[in-house]
Design a protein around this motif. Sequence first.
Motif, PDB file in Angstrom:
ATOM      1  N   SER A 232      32.758  65.666  80.335  1.00  0.00           N
ATOM      2  CA  SER A 232      34.002  65.478  79.441  1.00  0.00           C
ATOM      3  C   SER A 232      34.786  66.955  79.802  1.00  0.00           C
ATOM      4  CB  SER A 232      33.519  65.469  77.926  1.00  0.00           C
ATOM      5  OG  SER A 232      32.710  66.586  77.525  1.00  0.00           O
ATOM      6  N   ILE A 235      36.719  65.935  83.152  1.00  0.00           N
ATOM      7  CA  ILE A 235      37.983  65.117  82.678  1.00  0.00           C
ATOM      8  C   ILE A 235      39.151  65.843  82.104  1.00  0.00           C
ATOM      9  CG2 ILE A 235      38.420  62.947  81.702  1.00  0.00           C
ATOM     10  CD1 ILE A 235      35.853  61.872  82.409  1.00  0.00           C
ATOM     11  N   SER A 236      38.476  66.297  80.905  1.00  0.00           N
ATOM     12  CA  SER A 236      39.667  66.872  80.209  1.00  0.00           C
ATOM     13  C   SER A 236      40.420  68.242  80.942  1.00  0.00           C
ATOM     14  CB  SER A 236      39.150  67.550  78.868  1.00  0.00           C
ATOM     15  OG  SER A 236      38.142  68.561  79.013  1.00  0.00           O
ATOM     16  N   LEU A 245      38.051  53.859  83.256  1.00  0.00           N
ATOM     17  CA  LEU A 245      36.886  54.752  83.250  1.00  0.00           C
ATOM     18  C   LEU A 245      35.609  53.959  83.081  1.00  0.00           C
ATOM     19  CD1 LEU A 245      35.764  57.657  83.450  1.00  0.00           C
ATOM     20  CD2 LEU A 245      36.145  57.734  81.105  1.00  0.00           C
ATOM     21  N   HIS A 256      31.443  64.104  73.241  1.00  0.00           N
ATOM     22  CA  HIS A 256      31.972  64.083  74.428  1.00  0.00           C
ATOM     23  C   HIS A 256      32.864  63.058  74.627  1.00  0.00           C
ATOM     24  CE1 HIS A 256      28.370  66.489  74.978  1.00  0.00           C
ATOM     25  NE2 HIS A 256      28.914  67.045  76.136  1.00  0.00           N
ATOM     26  N   ARG A 259      36.282  64.225  73.326  1.00  0.00           N
ATOM     27  CA  ARG A 259      36.986  64.816  74.283  1.00  0.00           C
ATOM     28  C   ARG A 259      37.855  64.098  75.594  1.00  0.00           C
ATOM     29  NH1 ARG A 259      34.133  70.499  76.391  1.00  0.00           N
ATOM     30  NH2 ARG A 259      36.059  71.597  77.079  1.00  0.00           N
ATOM     31  N   ILE A 260      36.870  63.009  75.696  1.00  0.00           N
ATOM     32  CA  ILE A 260      37.400  62.352  76.982  1.00  0.00           C
ATOM     33  C   ILE A 260      38.558  61.543  76.509  1.00  0.00           C
ATOM     34  CG2 ILE A 260      36.658  60.370  78.378  1.00  0.00           C
ATOM     35  CD1 ILE A 260      34.061  61.394  78.626  1.00  0.00           C
ATOM     36  N   CYS A 264      42.659  61.283  78.067  1.00  0.00           N
ATOM     37  CA  CYS A 264      43.238  59.813  78.897  1.00  0.00           C
ATOM     38  C   CYS A 264      44.050  59.134  78.013  1.00  0.00           C
ATOM     39  CB  CYS A 264      41.917  59.039  79.275  1.00  0.00           C
ATOM     40  SG  CYS A 264      40.642  60.141  80.000  1.00  0.00           S
TER      41      CYS A 264
END
Length: 518
Positions: A232, A235-236, A245, A256, A259-260, A264
């Motif tokens: 996470s 990606i962030s 994804l 997590h 957060r992703i 996105c």
Amino acid sequence: LEELPSGLHVQCLDFTGVKALSDANLAKFVTACSSTLEELILGSTHSGVTEAAVVATLKQCPKLSGVTMRSLALSDLWRDDALLQVKQLSIAEPITVDVASQVLSKMQNLCSLTITGSPELRQAEWSCIAKGCTNLTALDLLGAAIDPQSFSQFAKHCPKIKHLSLPMCTYLSATDVTDRTNNSNTNSDKKPATNTPQQRWAAGHNQLLTEVILHKVKKNVSEEDAKEKSLSAIISGSRWQLESLNVKQLNLNHVHLQRILDACPKLRSLILSKNRNLVDDGLTDISEKCPHLQVLLLDGCSGLSNKGIEEAGKCPNLHEVSISGIPDATSDSIQYLAEGCRDLRVLRCNWNTMEEDDFETLTYEPRQLVTNVVLEQLFHNAKRMTEFQAGHQPFNGTPFQHIGPNFRKICLSHCPAVDDATLQAISQRCKHLEVLLFRRCDAVSADGISMLVALQELYELDFTYRKPYWKALRMVVQACKKLQRLNVGYKAVFTLAEVSTLLTCDREHLSILPTQEG
């Protein structure tokens, strides 16, 4: 091959499953369509095609940019000119350190890359791939033994990635490194069952995972570093504008996932299957954070309940949803989707994600997820649906009186109330149906099967788990000229005379597939 005409306008050659393919045979096909060929798929077959033939094909076909191969070995054949031409590369078997550092690292024009497993690769090799393939827009690491530090190299060097697939890359999960190492040592004496190929693969993958974890612990990776380099966090912290994804079976939790989702906003497809630690809070405000979401797969996320699916139902643009294998989901979940997702096309709501054989040993009743009321509401609201799958559910044929005309695939298994009225409604209203699977729907009789003659577009028919009605099936085979797959007779005994009822039909392309003992 001798009669193969020249000048074919073929853009893709797919030889998956063709074991007799050789360099000479491939050359004949390529010669016939060299000016238009854009994609070559050799699949994971044990064919006799060598890398020399693949390189020769690349030279002969100026438009060829996509290659799917069983394996890739280090060879002088892969010169710079051949490497630069390839834009899509998929390798079915694990790659070696030499291939990663000396071949993939030079593919500057590569846009799509698929790698499977590859336990030999360490951070240095993954870094070589990332630095060499800076134009990647799609990255698929199927069960790859890649750790967060190695994966972060792609976030650093490949900013154009829009499609990211990481199914079963277990070491990228959110669980702490030291905890997982301790767990793996504790359970090392327990030998998992290895009766099926899937179980054998899982056992080998778990052993590989343990070795990778131990390797990283020896490098003294601290808990702080592990948190900063979690999936996470990577990606962030990246420059990616992800549109799809796949984080299937990565042990993600709600923190997590949130957060992703925050990182996105352009996400259109999200696959969360088999993340059993995921709870409802992980899907909070998903409709606001990902307003363009069209595909959401939650099958096997056993920690979810109606509350989480209600959040998913607020996504107005959802086209495809899977909520199979969520024990705490009830008919309210289907109602949320029916009310909120008016543009829904595909819904999979099997009671579990187990294999069909496992259902035979169930000692308790499955939860009633799809009732007549909610199914009728679903068909009424989601008029553009094309696929519906359900298993172990109590509905009967009544809701199917409202089913829409756009359906292409219907799969029903272990639904005891589904009867001839269901087949009658489907035959009358779903004229474009291509795939129909009725497994262990014991209330269906020969009269119901004979009604399927109205389905002129039918390509596949499955009446597994029951003794077939041969005369009725013969009527269907004769009437449905596009039918090519007929699955019958799992654990049922029937005679050659019965089968010959179908074999005498005047049909050139029909596969009659009796499964298992059949």
